[in-house]
Design a protein around this motif. Structure first.
Motif, PDB file in Angstrom:
ATOM      1  N   PHE A  49       3.206  33.280 -56.471  1.00 18.61           N
ATOM      2  CA  PHE A  49       3.069  32.041 -57.224  1.00 18.61           C
ATOM      3  C   PHE A  49       2.983  30.851 -56.302  1.00 18.61           C
ATOM      4  O   PHE A  49       3.370  30.914 -55.136  1.00 18.61           O
ATOM      5  CB  PHE A  49       4.197  31.864 -58.243  1.00 18.61           C
ATOM      6  CG  PHE A  49       5.589  31.708 -57.685  1.00 18.61           C
ATOM      7  CD1 PHE A  49       6.164  30.452 -57.571  1.00 18.61           C
ATOM      8  CD2 PHE A  49       6.341  32.810 -57.316  1.00 18.61           C
ATOM      9  CE1 PHE A  49       7.455  30.306 -57.097  1.00 18.61           C
ATOM     10  CE2 PHE A  49       7.624  32.681 -56.848  1.00 18.61           C
ATOM     11  CZ  PHE A  49       8.189  31.413 -56.729  1.00 18.61           C
ATOM     12  N   ILE A  52       0.111  31.381 -60.953  1.00 16.60           N
ATOM     13  CA  ILE A  52       0.736  32.684 -60.717  1.00 16.60           C
ATOM     14  C   ILE A  52      -0.305  33.781 -60.568  1.00 16.60           C
ATOM     15  O   ILE A  52      -1.438  33.650 -61.018  1.00 16.60           O
ATOM     16  CB  ILE A  52       1.695  33.078 -61.860  1.00 16.60           C
ATOM     17  CG1 ILE A  52       0.925  33.259 -63.168  1.00 16.60           C
ATOM     18  CG2 ILE A  52       2.823  32.100 -62.001  1.00 16.60           C
ATOM     19  CD1 ILE A  52       1.536  34.253 -64.086  1.00 16.60           C
ATOM     20  N   LEU A 112       7.215  35.006 -68.156  1.00 12.01           N
ATOM     21  CA  LEU A 112       7.131  35.397 -66.752  1.00 12.01           C
ATOM     22  C   LEU A 112       8.451  36.007 -66.300  1.00 12.01           C
ATOM     23  O   LEU A 112       9.517  35.556 -66.708  1.00 12.01           O
ATOM     24  CB  LEU A 112       6.841  34.189 -65.861  1.00 12.01           C
ATOM     25  CG  LEU A 112       5.635  33.324 -66.202  1.00 12.01           C
ATOM     26  CD1 LEU A 112       5.491  32.220 -65.160  1.00 12.01           C
ATOM     27  CD2 LEU A 112       4.376  34.151 -66.298  1.00 12.01           C
ATOM     28  N   VAL A 120       5.608  38.555 -61.933  1.00 13.70           N
ATOM     29  CA  VAL A 120       4.950  37.703 -60.945  1.00 13.70           C
ATOM     30  C   VAL A 120       5.008  38.342 -59.557  1.00 13.70           C
ATOM     31  O   VAL A 120       6.075  38.691 -59.065  1.00 13.70           O
ATOM     32  CB  VAL A 120       5.599  36.303 -60.934  1.00 13.70           C
ATOM     33  CG1 VAL A 120       4.961  35.428 -59.861  1.00 13.70           C
ATOM     34  CG2 VAL A 120       5.472  35.658 -62.305  1.00 13.70           C
ATOM     35  N   GLY A 175       0.043  38.107 -61.090  1.00 15.81           N
ATOM     36  CA  GLY A 175       1.014  39.123 -61.433  1.00 15.81           C
ATOM     37  C   GLY A 175       0.432  40.272 -62.204  1.00 15.81           C
ATOM     38  O   GLY A 175      -0.782  40.387 -62.372  1.00 15.81           O
TER      39      GLY A 175
END
Length: 118
Positions: free
Chosen positions: A95, A68, A46, A92, A70
């Motif tokens: 989150f 998350i 991430l 991301v 993304g």
């Protein structure tokens, strides 16, 4: 959704902008044809930028549960020995820290962190 497999690694650029990297483990549990329970763990890299990087640096740590959202990004680079490497990361956008609030009051469970306006 998964658990963090490492503490965040923070990088601050000359411009002052921050980037944070952390690994996330996700599990899929299923049964084989003969009924055996199988757990398949996948590791994901991430990347958090700007405001998200600062929040991740302050609140995230190994073992924390995280949801998350993304963008999947693939990039390549050449190392010092001239070998080409390919990397797939999740940048991301949003989150949510899951689980219980810590005794220290550092993390707030279930608090969504939206994408910044950049």
């Amino acid at each position: 959704m998964g658990r963090l497999g490492s503490d965040p690694e923070i990088k601050t650029f000359d411009s002052g902008r921050k980037m944070t990297r952390v690994s996330l483990a996700t599990n899929e549990v299923y049964r084989s044809a003969d009924g055996e329970k199988i757990t398949d763990t996948q590791w994901h890299s991430l990347v958090f930028w700007a405001q998200h990087a600062e929040i991740a640096e302050k609140y995230l740590q190994k073992g924390k549960e995280l949801a998350i959202e993304g963008k999947l990004v693939t990039r390549d680079f050449v190392d010092k020995e001239g070998r080409k490497h390919f990397v797939t990361e999740i940048v991301v956008n949003e989150f949510m820290m899951l689980g219980k609030k810590e005794q220290s009051g550092k993390a707030t469970a279930g608090e969504a962190v939206p994408a910044d306006s950049e």
